[in-house]
Design a protein around this motif. Structure first.
Motif, PDB file in Angstrom:
ATOM      1  N   THR A 297       0.982  -1.137   0.000  1.00 26.47           N
ATOM      2  CA  THR A 297       0.011   0.073   0.032  1.00 26.47           C
ATOM      3  C   THR A 297       1.024   1.293  -0.106  1.00 26.47           C
ATOM      4  OG1 THR A 297      -1.890  -1.273   1.103  1.00 26.47           O
ATOM      5  CG2 THR A 297      -1.719   1.215   1.256  1.00 26.47           C
ATOM      6  N   LEU A 298       2.029   1.204   0.812  1.00 23.89           N
ATOM      7  CA  LEU A 298       2.761   2.346   0.909  1.00 23.89           C
ATOM      8  C   LEU A 298       4.152   2.208  -0.014  1.00 23.89           C
ATOM      9  CD1 LEU A 298       2.877   3.324   4.613  1.00 23.89           C
ATOM     10  CD2 LEU A 298       1.944   4.762   2.816  1.00 23.89           C
ATOM     11  N   ASN A 299       4.000   3.030  -1.245  1.00 20.90           N
ATOM     12  CA  ASN A 299       5.213   2.745  -2.231  1.00 20.90           C
ATOM     13  C   ASN A 299       5.508   3.838  -2.693  1.00 20.90           C
ATOM     14  OD1 ASN A 299       3.014   3.291  -3.977  1.00 20.90           O
ATOM     15  ND2 ASN A 299       2.339   0.918  -3.792  1.00 20.90           N
ATOM     16  N   ARG A 300       6.181   3.874  -3.879  1.00 26.80           N
ATOM     17  CA  ARG A 300       6.758   5.089  -4.433  1.00 26.80           C
ATOM     18  C   ARG A 300       5.561   5.843  -4.960  1.00 26.80           C
ATOM     19  NH1 ARG A 300      10.460   1.112  -5.249  1.00 26.80           N
ATOM     20  NH2 ARG A 300      12.507   1.450  -4.518  1.00 26.80           N
ATOM     21  N   ASP A 301       4.674   5.285  -5.818  1.00 30.29           N
ATOM     22  CA  ASP A 301       3.724   5.959  -6.117  1.00 30.29           C
ATOM     23  C   ASP A 301       2.570   6.341  -5.104  1.00 30.29           C
ATOM     24  OD1 ASP A 301       3.917   5.486  -8.924  1.00 30.29           O
ATOM     25  OD2 ASP A 301       1.901   4.490  -9.263  1.00 30.29           O
ATOM     26  N   LYS A 302       2.574   5.787  -3.947  1.00 29.26           N
ATOM     27  CA  LYS A 302       1.808   6.413  -2.881  1.00 29.26           C
ATOM     28  C   LYS A 302       2.323   7.415  -2.473  1.00 29.26           C
ATOM     29  CE  LYS A 302      -2.062   5.683  -0.473  1.00 29.26           C
ATOM     30  NZ  LYS A 302      -3.467   5.581  -1.076  1.00 29.26           N
ATOM     31  N   PHE A 303       3.567   7.691  -2.396  1.00 33.33           N
ATOM     32  CA  PHE A 303       4.258   8.960  -1.883  1.00 33.33           C
ATOM     33  C   PHE A 303       3.909  10.030  -2.601  1.00 33.33           C
ATOM     34  CE2 PHE A 303       7.704  11.801  -2.828  1.00 33.33           C
ATOM     35  CZ  PHE A 303       7.996  12.440  -1.694  1.00 33.33           C
ATOM     36  N   HIS A 304       3.874  10.026  -4.012  1.00 34.69           N
ATOM     37  CA  HIS A 304       3.298  11.041  -4.754  1.00 34.69           C
ATOM     38  C   HIS A 304       2.126  11.250  -4.545  1.00 34.69           C
ATOM     39  CE1 HIS A 304       7.309  11.672  -6.701  1.00 34.69           C
ATOM     40  NE2 HIS A 304       7.143  10.298  -7.041  1.00 34.69           N
ATOM     41  N   ILE A 305       1.101  10.363  -4.456  1.00 44.51           N
ATOM     42  CA  ILE A 305      -0.273  10.736  -4.338  1.00 44.51           C
ATOM     43  C   ILE A 305      -0.379  11.372  -2.771  1.00 44.51           C
ATOM     44  CG2 ILE A 305      -2.510   9.690  -3.605  1.00 44.51           C
ATOM     45  CD1 ILE A 305      -1.459   7.545  -5.868  1.00 44.51           C
ATOM     46  N   LEU A 306       0.226  10.866  -1.825  1.00 49.27           N
ATOM     47  CA  LEU A 306      -0.137  11.574  -0.425  1.00 49.27           C
ATOM     48  C   LEU A 306       0.588  13.096  -0.411  1.00 49.27           C
ATOM     49  CD1 LEU A 306       0.663   8.387   1.897  1.00 49.27           C
ATOM     50  CD2 LEU A 306      -1.535   9.487   1.339  1.00 49.27           C
ATOM     51  N   ARG A 307       1.547  13.196  -1.135  1.00 50.90           N
ATOM     52  CA  ARG A 307       2.361  14.482  -1.157  1.00 50.90           C
ATOM     53  C   ARG A 307       1.527  15.512  -1.778  1.00 50.90           C
ATOM     54  NH1 ARG A 307       7.843  15.481  -4.046  1.00 50.90           N
ATOM     55  NH2 ARG A 307       6.778  14.877  -5.792  1.00 50.90           N
ATOM     56  N   GLN A 308       0.561  15.133  -2.803  1.00 51.30           N
ATOM     57  CA  GLN A 308      -0.069  16.140  -3.845  1.00 51.30           C
ATOM     58  C   GLN A 308      -1.148  16.877  -2.954  1.00 51.30           C
ATOM     59  OE1 GLN A 308      -1.253  14.560  -7.530  1.00 51.30           O
ATOM     60  NE2 GLN A 308      -3.020  15.800  -7.658  1.00 51.30           N
ATOM     61  N   ARG A 309      -1.080  18.086  -3.036  1.00 54.24           N
ATOM     62  CA  ARG A 309      -1.747  19.185  -2.370  1.00 54.24           C
ATOM     63  C   ARG A 309      -3.408  19.441  -3.003  1.00 54.24           C
ATOM     64  NH1 ARG A 309      -0.235  18.629   2.655  1.00 54.24           N
ATOM     65  NH2 ARG A 309       0.065  16.571   1.548  1.00 54.24           N
ATOM     66  N   ASN A 310      -3.306  19.411  -4.294  1.00 49.30           N
ATOM     67  CA  ASN A 310      -4.512  19.623  -4.919  1.00 49.30           C
ATOM     68  C   ASN A 310      -5.137  18.676  -5.673  1.00 49.30           C
ATOM     69  OD1 ASN A 310      -6.543  21.441  -5.965  1.00 49.30           O
ATOM     70  ND2 ASN A 310      -5.309  21.930  -7.694  1.00 49.30           N
ATOM     71  N   TRP A 311      -6.243  18.231  -5.125  1.00 51.67           N
ATOM     72  CA  TRP A 311      -7.003  17.425  -5.882  1.00 51.67           C
ATOM     73  C   TRP A 311      -8.495  17.712  -6.319  1.00 51.67           C
ATOM     74  CZ3 TRP A 311      -4.959  12.666  -7.066  1.00 51.67           C
ATOM     75  CH2 TRP A 311      -4.084  12.219  -6.639  1.00 51.67           C
ATOM     76  N   GLN A 312      -8.450  18.949  -6.424  1.00 51.09           N
ATOM     77  CA  GLN A 312      -9.795  19.557  -7.083  1.00 51.09           C
ATOM     78  C   GLN A 312      -9.984  19.435  -8.372  1.00 51.09           C
ATOM     79  OE1 GLN A 312     -11.460  23.706  -5.680  1.00 51.09           O
ATOM     80  NE2 GLN A 312      -9.451  23.929  -4.605  1.00 51.09           N
ATOM     81  N   CYS A 313     -11.189  19.321  -8.804  1.00 53.40           N
ATOM     82  CA  CYS A 313     -11.424  19.254 -10.397  1.00 53.40           C
ATOM     83  C   CYS A 313     -12.603  19.509 -10.893  1.00 53.40           C
ATOM     84  CB  CYS A 313     -11.300  17.432 -10.748  1.00 53.40           C
ATOM     85  SG  CYS A 313     -12.389  16.384  -9.782  1.00 53.40           S
ATOM     86  N   ASP A 314     -13.008  20.055 -12.048  1.00 54.35           N
ATOM     87  CA  ASP A 314     -14.108  20.589 -12.331  1.00 54.35           C
ATOM     88  C   ASP A 314     -15.134  19.692 -12.982  1.00 54.35           C
ATOM     89  OD1 ASP A 314     -16.033  22.329 -13.134  1.00 54.35           O
ATOM     90  OD2 ASP A 314     -14.675  23.061 -15.138  1.00 54.35           O
ATOM     91  N   ILE A 315     -16.200  19.402 -12.229  1.00 51.76           N
ATOM     92  CA  ILE A 315     -17.457  18.525 -12.879  1.00 51.76           C
ATOM     93  C   ILE A 315     -18.038  19.074 -13.607  1.00 51.76           C
ATOM     94  CG2 ILE A 315     -16.478  16.789 -10.951  1.00 51.76           C
ATOM     95  CD1 ILE A 315     -19.324  17.432 -10.124  1.00 51.76           C
ATOM     96  N   THR A 316     -18.137  20.358 -14.071  1.00 46.86           N
ATOM     97  CA  THR A 316     -19.364  21.037 -14.635  1.00 46.86           C
ATOM     98  C   THR A 316     -19.633  20.426 -15.877  1.00 46.86           C
ATOM     99  OG1 THR A 316     -18.472  23.171 -13.621  1.00 46.86           O
ATOM    100  CG2 THR A 316     -20.063  23.238 -15.450  1.00 46.86           C
ATOM    101  N   PRO A 317     -18.594  20.000 -16.795  1.00 47.89           N
ATOM    102  CA  PRO A 317     -18.935  19.324 -17.985  1.00 47.89           C
ATOM    103  C   PRO A 317     -19.605  18.076 -17.737  1.00 47.89           C
ATOM    104  CG  PRO A 317     -16.749  20.131 -17.979  1.00 47.89           C
ATOM    105  CD  PRO A 317     -17.116  20.347 -16.866  1.00 47.89           C
ATOM    106  N   ALA A 318     -19.569  17.174 -16.869  1.00 53.60           N
ATOM    107  CA  ALA A 318     -20.023  16.062 -16.487  1.00 53.60           C
ATOM    108  C   ALA A 318     -21.802  16.552 -16.298  1.00 53.60           C
ATOM    109  CB  ALA A 318     -19.712  15.378 -15.564  1.00 53.60           C
ATOM    110  N   GLU A 319     -21.763  17.606 -15.364  1.00 54.92           N
ATOM    111  CA  GLU A 319     -23.248  17.809 -15.030  1.00 54.92           C
ATOM    112  C   GLU A 319     -24.010  18.414 -16.207  1.00 54.92           C
ATOM    113  OE1 GLU A 319     -22.339  19.544 -10.394  1.00 54.92           O
ATOM    114  OE2 GLU A 319     -22.031  20.652 -11.887  1.00 54.92           O
ATOM    115  N   LYS A 320     -23.415  19.224 -17.050  1.00 58.13           N
ATOM    116  CA  LYS A 320     -24.166  19.601 -18.359  1.00 58.13           C
ATOM    117  C   LYS A 320     -24.270  18.624 -19.477  1.00 58.13           C
ATOM    118  CE  LYS A 320     -22.330  24.488 -17.912  1.00 58.13           C
ATOM    119  NZ  LYS A 320     -21.634  25.733 -18.431  1.00 58.13           N
ATOM    120  N   GLU A 321     -23.161  17.774 -19.574  1.00 59.38           N
ATOM    121  CA  GLU A 321     -23.430  16.872 -20.850  1.00 59.38           C
ATOM    122  C   GLU A 321     -24.051  15.669 -20.398  1.00 59.38           C
ATOM    123  OE1 GLU A 321     -19.957  17.173 -23.558  1.00 59.38           O
ATOM    124  OE2 GLU A 321     -19.154  19.007 -22.341  1.00 59.38           O
ATOM    125  N   LEU A 322     -23.548  15.080 -19.292  1.00 59.52           N
ATOM    126  CA  LEU A 322     -24.061  13.678 -18.979  1.00 59.52           C
ATOM    127  C   LEU A 322     -25.398  13.869 -17.762  1.00 59.52           C
ATOM    128  CD1 LEU A 322     -20.888  12.012 -18.192  1.00 59.52           C
ATOM    129  CD2 LEU A 322     -21.982  11.812 -20.358  1.00 59.52           C
TER     130      LEU A 322
END
Length: 347
Positions: A297-322
């Motif tokens: 579970t804790l590996n090199r990939d997980k390090f970068h995932i846990l270090r990342q500060r911004n996980w915001q994403c824009d779901i407006t297109p999904a709301e409008k088109e889907l």
């Protein structure tokens, strides 16, 4: 109208929920999986099982040809199969990139391209971007980062994200291929095992976090992601990519606070470790895992995932088109998830 739907990776966390919803809606559901995969969450006798070896095209070709001869193929394919933890970097590409390429190439070769091909990708294809604060936190707007958007330039910082991005690029390079790509943020819910580790830790009175800069996180409950999958099947939308989250942004402690609430507010020791310490732990753990021949579970990939500060994403297109309308804010989703963990004896 009933459709014939194939779900690859059907034995997995997300895939099994897609199969369940398809059956509930009256569709004919095929579970595409390896012969060795568990059927624990695929007990409904109406499920059609088909073995698919995406790693070996010489095996996959006759497997798909037999399906075509038997019933003609599928109206919809949801490609949910993929590797999220691997021992070696190249294993991610072998499964997530090359496996996807083999699958699509043979579908095209056999004239089995479905009406819609839905690829479950990940927000991780963008990596740690938009991490410089764009505003000061205020009581009305505490978020300092800007949401990641579809027209941003991907810069994946994990082998997993890179392998998914390469698969996306291949899919998008094909002319007249009817794809929809969904990029969910962190997916949680019953049957999921990575967030379950957090629940276990909190039950044992420890909450571990990393880094001292603000972290803004997004989540999506598995049933909301499945809602987006089925919307992508029926909407007149193709050759598009969509971020999928519950539409809210959370501070780094929100998830653990809700787990603690559902566990009856146990005494909690909060440990905040510096990034350099996390790097040492993840790299050492990954090295030990490679020696033992198992993904950790804790590996090199997980390090970068846990270090990342911004996980915001824009779901407006999904709301409008889907017409995507998330129904599970974090509090509701965590409540249902912890209840399932308790019911099943996981906690």
């Amino acid at each position: 109208m009933s459709m014939r739907i194939l779900v690859t990776g059907a034995s997995g966390f997300i895939g099994s929920f897609i199969v369940e919803r398809g059956l509930a809606e009256g569709h004919q559901m095929w579970a595409g999986m390896r012969a060795s995969s568990s059927r624990t969450y695929l007990q409904n006798p109406q499920i059609h099982f088909t073995e698919l070896d995406l790693a070996h095209p010489e095996v996959l070709r006759p497997q798909l040809a037999a399906c075509k001869a038997d019933f003609g193929g599928w109206d919809i394919i949801v490609h949910a199969a993929g590797a999220t933890k691997c021992i070696r970097r190249e294993d991610f590409f072998r499964t997530n990139t090359e496996g996807t390429r083999h699958f699509i190439d043979i579908l095209r070769e056999l004239n089995m391209v479905p009406r819609r091909f839905i690829f479950i990708s990940s927000l991780s294809v963008f990596g740690a971007i938009r991490e410089h604060p764009t505003r000061k936190a205020t009581p009305d707007n505490p978020w300092i980062y800007a949401p990641i958007k579809n027209d941003d330039t991907p810069a994946p910082n994990t082998a997993y994200g890179e392998s998914k991005l390469e698969a996306e690029r291949y899919i998008k390079s094909l002319s007249n291929f009817p794809y929809v790509i969904l990029r969910p943020t962190g997916v949680y819910g019953p049957r999921e095992k990575d967030y379950f580790v957090m629940a276990q830790s909190i039950k044992k009175h420890v909450d571990f976090s990393v880094g001292y800069h603000p972290q803004e996180i997004t989540f999506v409950y598995v049933k909301d992601l499945v809602q987006a999958v089925f919307a992508a099947m029926v909407k007149d939308v193709e050759r598009r990519e969509f971020f999928i989250s519950d539409g809210s942004v959370y501070h780094s402690t929100a998830f653990s606070n809700l787990i603690r609430k559902e566990l009856g507010h146990p005494f909690l020791l909060r440990i905040k470790a510096p990034v350099w310490f996390l790097r040492i732990v993840c790299h050492a753990n990954g090295y030990i895992g490679s020696l033992r021949g198992c993904a950790t579970t804790l590996n090199r990939d997980k390090f970068h995932i846990l270090r990342q500060r911004n996980w915001q994403c824009d779901i407006t297109p999904a709301e409008k088109e889907l017409d995507y309308r998330p129904e599970y804010p974090l509090e509701r989703g965590v409540k249902e998830t912890i209840s399932w963990y308790k019911k099943e004896g996981w906690l």
